[in-house]
Design a protein around this motif. Structure first.
Motif, PDB file in Angstrom:
ATOM      1  N   LYS A  14       0.846  -1.195   0.000  1.00  0.00           N
ATOM      2  CA  LYS A  14       0.000   0.000   0.000  1.00  0.00           C
ATOM      3  C   LYS A  14       0.877   1.239   0.000  1.00  0.00           C
ATOM      4  O   LYS A  14       1.936   1.265   0.651  1.00  0.00           O
ATOM      5  N   ASP A  15       0.468   2.279  -0.744  1.00  0.00           N
ATOM      6  CA  ASP A  15       1.219   3.539  -0.733  1.00  0.00           C
ATOM      7  C   ASP A  15       0.415   4.648  -0.072  1.00  0.00           C
ATOM      8  O   ASP A  15      -0.740   4.448   0.341  1.00  0.00           O
ATOM      9  N   SER A  19      -3.298   3.489  -2.976  1.00  0.00           N
ATOM     10  CA  SER A  19      -3.221   2.348  -3.894  1.00  0.00           C
ATOM     11  C   SER A  19      -2.868   1.095  -3.099  1.00  0.00           C
ATOM     12  O   SER A  19      -1.927   1.100  -2.300  1.00  0.00           O
ATOM     13  N   ILE A  20      -3.623   0.023  -3.330  1.00  0.00           N
ATOM     14  CA  ILE A  20      -3.424  -1.227  -2.597  1.00  0.00           C
ATOM     15  C   ILE A  20      -3.413  -2.398  -3.568  1.00  0.00           C
ATOM     16  O   ILE A  20      -4.210  -2.454  -4.506  1.00  0.00           O
ATOM     17  N   VAL A  21      -2.508  -3.325  -3.330  1.00  0.00           N
ATOM     18  CA  VAL A  21      -2.518  -4.605  -4.031  1.00  0.00           C
ATOM     19  C   VAL A  21      -2.553  -5.692  -2.973  1.00  0.00           C
ATOM     20  O   VAL A  21      -1.728  -5.700  -2.056  1.00  0.00           O
ATOM     21  N   GLU A  29      -1.315 -10.603 -10.879  1.00  0.00           N
ATOM     22  CA  GLU A  29      -0.384  -9.744 -11.607  1.00  0.00           C
ATOM     23  C   GLU A  29       0.843 -10.500 -12.083  1.00  0.00           C
ATOM     24  O   GLU A  29       1.348 -10.258 -13.178  1.00  0.00           O
ATOM     25  N   THR A  50       7.712   2.227  -4.843  1.00  0.00           N
ATOM     26  CA  THR A  50       6.324   2.392  -5.253  1.00  0.00           C
ATOM     27  C   THR A  50       5.680   1.019  -5.386  1.00  0.00           C
ATOM     28  O   THR A  50       6.360  -0.008  -5.450  1.00  0.00           O
ATOM     29  N   VAL A  51       4.353   1.015  -5.450  1.00  0.00           N
ATOM     30  CA  VAL A  51       3.610  -0.238  -5.572  1.00  0.00           C
ATOM     31  C   VAL A  51       4.014  -0.991  -6.837  1.00  0.00           C
ATOM     32  O   VAL A  51       4.291  -2.191  -6.810  1.00  0.00           O
ATOM     33  N   MET A 111      -0.036   0.132 -13.031  1.00  0.00           N
ATOM     34  CA  MET A 111       0.072   1.324 -12.193  1.00  0.00           C
ATOM     35  C   MET A 111       1.108   2.280 -12.775  1.00  0.00           C
ATOM     36  O   MET A 111       0.978   2.751 -13.880  1.00  0.00           O
ATOM     37  N   ASP A 112       2.199   2.512 -12.048  1.00  0.00           N
ATOM     38  CA  ASP A 112       3.181   3.519 -12.473  1.00  0.00           C
ATOM     39  C   ASP A 112       4.368   2.907 -13.193  1.00  0.00           C
ATOM     40  O   ASP A 112       5.367   3.583 -13.422  1.00  0.00           O
TER      41      ASP A 112
END
Length: 470
Positions: A14-15, A19-21, A29, A50-51, A111-112
């Motif tokens: 989590k960030d 955002s959560i995975v 994923e 980052t996530v 995501m990013d």
């Protein structure tokens, strides 16, 4: 490696932006990423906290794709050199860097982060046990990597989880780069128990870091000596952090005064302060000082981790059995890595160490078997947790500044750069900071008339110690 499916829909990463995975999401994923990769191969992973960066790493390991973990901030010239040497099949990097690799095809995004397929004509054979590659020398762009195996990573993660008594209720917050062996070990050990990793690229000196820490109830963090110097300036011991359970420290020896201060704080506030010792060549951790000894054994790095053993050898290679006698520290355990790689062909190599590592650190043990690091055998410094090769830095300076006289020395977190040209002093400092990606505060340029050398032309580093050993 971790068997994420055991933890279902529990949050994994989590960030601070929400955002959560979940662990279930990690399972999905890793399958999606591997579908685009299609085979066991080499991937350059350009890391940020980052996530997307963490999810990519976890996916590669789970699917036996071999990542080379590098800082996303690595200077492009140095990165290009590494790309030309190792010729990875893919790059996993931040989406804002995609334009830097226009010749490579974007085949997936999450995501990013984006997955870029490279166009190298050849690839190298990967040993079946090779899990990942980590740099040994901070951010200098050296082609020398440590080859870590799957059994290395798993054994070390299990050992860390055991002595820290980790479980799924933990919420560690990132304070170290994930491409740094210490930072990565925190990810590996917490994934093993189904904990929730709180990721942020914010630093300790930023208000947003502490807002995230408090709002999510972070339970732990790790730090190098510089981290604790900063925390001391922030008057950390006065902070109200009810969720904090424990703090760990590695990446170089903490000065006794700070060790004592944080150990005392932890003891009085029902928290744990755990000193640890490790090297990338041993995956991450080799030793730890149990929290109950943090005060009484101040200055010690402790005992060997579960599954490992320490002993000391003298200059003739014989075992030292007497307390308070200095010798080179030798570690044995299943987390001792396969060896080094300096070129693509080395990725096919197997185990070259046989579970034994001569650390290059000089140490002593006391009457109760607790170890104390007293110095280094070779010319390395730990600078903000990054192990920097002093000889390599000298070579970089000489290669850029023609005809300059230079020598490097110092103590952890404080590198002294001795030069013979006053006009180049500040420029050299900026150059080294830029090349290493480390804060300029770590570098102290000193102008001297000439570099002291012996009759055979070798630098007399001992003659320079008077500038920093006081």
């Amino acid at each position: 490696m971790w068997d994420f499916s055991r933890f279902g829909d529990a949050p994994a990463v989590k960030d601070e932006f929400g955002s959560i995975v979940t662990y279930e999401g990690l399972c999905k994923e890793k399958a999606a990423i591997y579908e685009k990769i299609g085979e066991r191969c080499l991937v350059f992973s350009l890391c940020r906290n980052t996530v997307g960066s963490v999810v990519g790493y976890a996916s590669f390991i789970e699917k036996r794709v071999v990542p080379v973990l590098l800082s996303a901030a690595l200077e492009r010239e140095l990165l290009d050199n590494l790309l030309s040497i190792y010729k990875p099949s893919f790059i996993w990097g931040p989406e804002d860097m995609e334009e830097d690799f226009k010749d490579f095809e974007n085949v997936y995004s999450f995501m990013d982060y984006v997955l870029l397929k490279t166009n190298y004509d050849e690839s190298y054979t990967l040993n079946d046990e090779l899990c990942l590659l980590l740099t040994t020398s901070g951010s200098t762009g050296s082609p020398k990597f440590v080859r870590q195996s799957y059994s290395n990573v798993l054994a070390n993660a299990k050992s860390i989880a055991e002595y820290l008594e980790l479980d799924s209720s933990e919420k560690p917050i990132t304070t170290l780069p994930m491409n740094y062996t210490y930072g990565l070990s925190i990810i590996n050990s917490h994934f093993l128990v189904g904990a929730e990793l709180l990721v942020t690229d914010k630093g300790l000196m930023q208000k947003d870091f502490w807002t995230f820490f408090k709002s999510e109830g972070a339970t732990s963090f790790g730090g190098v000596p510089y981290t604790y110097e900063m925390l001391d300036k922030l008057r950390f011991t006065r902070m109200d952090l009810p969720s904090l359970r424990y703090m760990t420290q590695a990446g170089g020896k903490l000065i006794v005064e700070l060790h004592s201060k944080f150990a005392d704080y932890a003891e009085k506030n029902g928290k744990k302060f755990i000193i640890m010792y490790g090297q990338c060549e041993a995956t991450a951790r080799m030793g730890y000082l149990p929290a109950e000894y943090a005060v009484s054994k101040c200055g010690s790095m402790g005992i060997a981790i579960p599954g490992g053993t320490f002993h000391l050898i003298d200059t003739d290679g014989k075992n030292i059995t007497t307390p308070r006698v200095t010798g080179e520290l030798v570690y044995e355990g299943p987390n001792v890595t396969l060896g080094y790689a300096e070129k693509g062909e080395d990725l096919a190599l197997g185990d070259e160490r046989g579970g034994i590592l001569q650390t290059g650190d000089m140490a002593e043990f006391d009457e109760e078997g607790f170890y104390y690091i007293v110095g280094r055998k070779k010319r390395f410094l730990k600078v903000y947790g990054n192990r920097v090769n002093l000889d390599e830095v000298e070579r970089m300076i000489k290669g850029h500044f023609e005809g300059i006289g230079v020598a490097c020395g110092g103590i952890d977190d404080h590198m002294y750069i001795f030069v013979t040209d006053e006009s180049l002093k500040d420029e050299v400092k900026s150059f080294v900071a830029m090349k290493t990606g480390l804060n300029q505060v770590a570098f102290n340029p000193v102008v001297i008339d000439e570099i002291p050398k012996n009759d055979s032309g070798k630098v007399l580093y001992s003659a320079l110690e008077k500038y920093y050993k006081k």
